[in-house]
Design a protein around this motif. Structure first.
Motif, PDB file in Angstrom:
ATOM      1  N   ALA A  47      25.972  28.518 -48.575  1.00 15.34           N
ATOM      2  CA  ALA A  47      25.503  30.051 -49.281  1.00 15.34           C
ATOM      3  C   ALA A  47      25.243  30.968 -48.337  1.00 15.34           C
ATOM      4  O   ALA A  47      25.478  32.380 -48.473  1.00 15.34           O
ATOM      5  CB  ALA A  47      24.757  29.697 -50.661  1.00 15.34           C
ATOM      6  N   ASP A  48      24.476  30.759 -47.121  1.00 10.51           N
ATOM      7  CA  ASP A  48      23.996  31.641 -46.251  1.00 10.51           C
ATOM      8  C   ASP A  48      24.447  31.180 -44.771  1.00 10.51           C
ATOM      9  O   ASP A  48      23.832  30.396 -44.196  1.00 10.51           O
ATOM     10  CB  ASP A  48      22.683  31.622 -46.229  1.00 10.51           C
ATOM     11  CG  ASP A  48      21.881  32.711 -45.239  1.00 10.51           C
ATOM     12  OD1 ASP A  48      22.770  33.586 -44.882  1.00 10.51           O
ATOM     13  OD2 ASP A  48      20.808  33.023 -44.978  1.00 10.51           O
ATOM     14  N   PRO A  49      25.743  31.535 -44.431  1.00 12.17           N
ATOM     15  CA  PRO A  49      26.224  31.393 -43.268  1.00 12.17           C
ATOM     16  C   PRO A  49      25.601  31.816 -41.951  1.00 12.17           C
ATOM     17  O   PRO A  49      25.945  31.524 -40.753  1.00 12.17           O
ATOM     18  CB  PRO A  49      27.772  31.586 -43.155  1.00 12.17           C
ATOM     19  CG  PRO A  49      27.614  32.687 -44.107  1.00 12.17           C
ATOM     20  CD  PRO A  49      26.599  32.617 -45.070  1.00 12.17           C
ATOM     21  N   PHE A  75      27.480  37.596 -54.346  1.00  9.47           N
ATOM     22  CA  PHE A  75      28.399  37.941 -53.428  1.00  9.47           C
ATOM     23  C   PHE A  75      28.004  39.509 -52.496  1.00  9.47           C
ATOM     24  O   PHE A  75      28.493  39.136 -51.474  1.00  9.47           O
ATOM     25  CB  PHE A  75      29.827  38.525 -54.289  1.00  9.47           C
ATOM     26  CG  PHE A  75      30.476  37.474 -54.903  1.00  9.47           C
ATOM     27  CD1 PHE A  75      31.180  36.288 -54.235  1.00  9.47           C
ATOM     28  CD2 PHE A  75      30.372  37.343 -56.400  1.00  9.47           C
ATOM     29  CE1 PHE A  75      31.738  35.227 -55.016  1.00  9.47           C
ATOM     30  CE2 PHE A  75      30.845  36.251 -57.086  1.00  9.47           C
ATOM     31  CZ  PHE A  75      31.647  35.256 -56.196  1.00  9.47           C
ATOM     32  N   ASP A  76      27.198  40.213 -53.107  1.00 12.90           N
ATOM     33  CA  ASP A  76      26.762  41.246 -52.179  1.00 12.90           C
ATOM     34  C   ASP A  76      25.957  40.593 -51.179  1.00 12.90           C
ATOM     35  O   ASP A  76      25.804  41.106 -49.908  1.00 12.90           O
ATOM     36  CB  ASP A  76      25.869  42.136 -52.915  1.00 12.90           C
ATOM     37  CG  ASP A  76      25.336  43.451 -52.140  1.00 12.90           C
ATOM     38  OD1 ASP A  76      26.123  44.164 -51.655  1.00 12.90           O
ATOM     39  OD2 ASP A  76      24.058  43.574 -51.813  1.00 12.90           O
ATOM     40  N   ARG A  81      25.168  39.245 -45.415  1.00 15.32           N
ATOM     41  CA  ARG A  81      24.656  38.214 -44.369  1.00 15.32           C
ATOM     42  C   ARG A  81      25.766  37.853 -43.152  1.00 15.32           C
ATOM     43  O   ARG A  81      25.575  37.643 -42.066  1.00 15.32           O
ATOM     44  CB  ARG A  81      24.238  36.893 -44.974  1.00 15.32           C
ATOM     45  CG  ARG A  81      23.078  37.057 -45.981  1.00 15.32           C
ATOM     46  CD  ARG A  81      22.007  37.322 -45.078  1.00 15.32           C
ATOM     47  NE  ARG A  81      21.162  36.312 -44.406  1.00 15.32           N
ATOM     48  CZ  ARG A  81      20.370  35.980 -43.533  1.00 15.32           C
ATOM     49  NH1 ARG A  81      19.754  36.894 -43.026  1.00 15.32           N
ATOM     50  NH2 ARG A  81      19.665  34.910 -43.115  1.00 15.32           N
ATOM     51  N   ILE A  82      26.992  37.674 -43.950  1.00  9.65           N
ATOM     52  CA  ILE A  82      28.230  37.621 -42.908  1.00  9.65           C
ATOM     53  C   ILE A  82      28.099  38.843 -41.797  1.00  9.65           C
ATOM     54  O   ILE A  82      28.366  38.809 -40.738  1.00  9.65           O
ATOM     55  CB  ILE A  82      29.316  37.636 -43.553  1.00  9.65           C
ATOM     56  CG1 ILE A  82      29.446  36.093 -44.283  1.00  9.65           C
ATOM     57  CG2 ILE A  82      30.738  37.639 -42.593  1.00  9.65           C
ATOM     58  CD1 ILE A  82      30.738  35.909 -45.267  1.00  9.65           C
ATOM     59  N   GLY A  86      27.620  39.475 -37.411  1.00 10.02           N
ATOM     60  CA  GLY A  86      28.612  39.855 -36.628  1.00 10.02           C
ATOM     61  C   GLY A  86      29.945  39.539 -36.890  1.00 10.02           C
ATOM     62  O   GLY A  86      30.874  39.380 -36.077  1.00 10.02           O
ATOM     63  N   GLY A  87      30.213  38.629 -38.015  1.00 14.14           N
ATOM     64  CA  GLY A  87      31.294  38.052 -38.474  1.00 14.14           C
ATOM     65  C   GLY A  87      32.492  39.250 -38.530  1.00 14.14           C
ATOM     66  O   GLY A  87      32.297  40.385 -38.749  1.00 14.14           O
TER      67      GLY A  87
END
Length: 491
Positions: A47-49, A75-76, A81-82, A86-87
């Protein structure tokens, strides 16, 4: 540590992955920016990558982590977090958990500017990752080919009659920008390629000052290179390694993975070229050779080489039959001299008297006493004898003693005449003379003499017996040995 001469694996444009028809990926949210690139693929259902991302990833998820009834807030937070990690993009698989991409996820990606890709049911995440690695391998191969071709063209340019302008011109063409060589005073002395504009030109000149050694600080007090971006132009300055204050500057509109490697090769070549030209050593050595070929005496040309007294160093590689030119050049570099000659199984190096000769791993060395040019042949003989003794005694380095000896009390003319008369019976046989000299220097040891001469011990016995017969003397007599050694040192 990565090899600095090999460019890193370049990233893959996201558009290249979308263009793979076999994957069927479709961008459904986020900017259609051709500058977006992907460094690797990572699959996660967290849920938090954020803690597991390094930046630049294509994150692949089937939405297993999405709780029932998840709203826009979930979803926000997920997308933010992605982006914070830096995803580069998010790939969402519509099977087996979800039939479609959640609308709230599409909106969140659109709001945060994160490209969102729809992964069809027939495409596995492993297939996406494999396609990415294939594209990266192709890009790396193409980049290596580009760097190799650039290195070859730069080396060819360095061999031209006007090497410095030729190298700069080739570098500018390969980088698609401007290449400038700054002199020790900070002024441009040569350049090639289009003008990047006044702002970038001024910034590049200032950047060159950042890496130029001042002469009043340690050599490692300043960085060897520095970079900046001005008006969309990538600026890089490289301090040349000759210590003379020359700097190479480049200004290019883009920065590819292999550009740093190409510029580094050019910097090395320019370091050699500017060092030789600035110091005049290359021209002086060429002038000395020409004068010798035209009949000048060694004493006349010696000052062009940079000193009045020199030592001759003879070296032989350990464990190899004969040295090759590359090994010989490496020995010369280790001894601090470029005056190197490969003579069969031995390398001869002329070293200035002021430079200390130390042992070199992998080599056995014999060093002469310091000598003026007229005495260089005698110094070469001293180095030869020192090398023979070093090999026989398995000593890495032996020096010829340069202290006064009893032989110095005899007038040279008389000593030479006596030596010629005493050795006349064997003078026509160099093998006998060398064997006798080596045998006496090793105190009559058959085995060590055989090792030094690379012959069988029985051959040594036969030659010494032949010497005794021709000289009509008893070689077991210490007085005879002393007199013969005196004579051999004069030849």
């Amino acid at each position: 540590m990565p090899d600095p001469t090999v460019p890193p694996t370049p990233p893959v444009p996201l558009d290249a992955l979308l263009a793979r028809a076999d994957l069927g990926l479709r961008r459904i949210a986020g900017p259609a920016d051709p500058a977006v690139v992907v460094h690797w693929a990572h699959t996660s259902e967290m849920a938090d990558p954020y803690p597991y991302l390094l930046g630049g990833e294509l994150l692949l998820s089937a939405g297993v982590h999405i709780p029932d009834g998840a709203g826009a807030g979930y979803f926000d937070a997920y997308v933010s977090r992605i982006v914070a990690a830096g995803g580069a993009a998010l790939g969402f698989g519509v099977a087996p958990v979800h039939d479609t991409v959640p609308g709230a996820l599409v909106e969140a990606c659109e709001m945060h500017g994160l490209p969102l890709l729809e992964v069809p049911p027939r495409t596995t995440f492993s297939a996406v990752a494999r396609a990415l690695w294939q594209l990266m391998a192709q890009a790396r191969t193409a980049e290596l080919r580009r760097v190799t071709e650039a290195q070859q063209s730069l080396a060819t340019a360095a061999a031209r009659p006007d090497p410095v302008p030729a190298v700069l011109q080739q570098l500018a063409r390969r980088l698609g920008g401007r290449a400038v060589l700054y002199g020790p005073e900070g002024t441009p002395i040569a350049g090639a390629g289009p003008d990047p504009g006044a702002e970038a030109r001024t910034a590049l000149s200032k950047l060159a000052e950042v890496v130029r050694p001042s002469g009043q600080e340690p050599s490692d007090a300043r960085p060897s290179s520095a970079s900046d971006t001005v008006a969309g132009v990538r600026l890089v300055a490289h301090a040349l390694g000759n210590g003379e204050g020359f700097v190479l500057g480049t200004a290019a509109p883009q920065r590819d993975a292999g550009d740093h490697t190409i510029a580094s090769v050019a910097a090395v070549l320019l370091s050699l070229l500017t060092g030789e030209r600035h110091g005049g050593s290359g021209a002086d050595r060429s002038s000395a050779l020409v004068r010798l070929l035209l009949g000048a005496a060694p004493a006349e040309v010696a000052p062009l080489l940079g000193g009045d007294r020199w030592r001759v160093v003879r070296g032989r590689p350990d464990g190899r039959a004969a040295p090759d030119p590359v090994a010989a050049s490496a020995l010369g570099a280790a001894l601090g001299s470029s005056l190197v000659d490969v003579a069969g199984e031995v390398v001869r190096v002329l070293v200035p008297d002021g430079r200390t000769v130390e042992r070199v791993p992998g080599w056995t060395l014999g060093v002469s006493a310091a000598a003026a040019p007229r005495d260089w042949p005698a110094a070469d003989a001293q180095a030869s004898r020192a090398l023979a003794r070093a090999r026989a005694t398995r000593t890495p380095l032996l020096r010829h003693g340069d202290r006064p000896a009893l032989t110095d009390l005899v007038p040279p003319h008389d000593a030479d005449a006596h030596a010629r008369a005493l050795l006349a019976p064997i003078e026509r046989s160099p093998a006998l003379v060398d064997t006798l000299r080596t045998w006496l220097s090793l105190h009559g040891s058959w085995d060590r003499t055989a090792v030094a001469l690379d012959v069988h011990r029985n051959t040594v016995r036969q030659r010494i017996a032949r010497c005794a017969a021709l000289l009509d003397t008893d070689l077991d007599d210490p007085d005879v040995r002393m007199e013969l050694w005196f004579a051999l040192r004069r030849t």
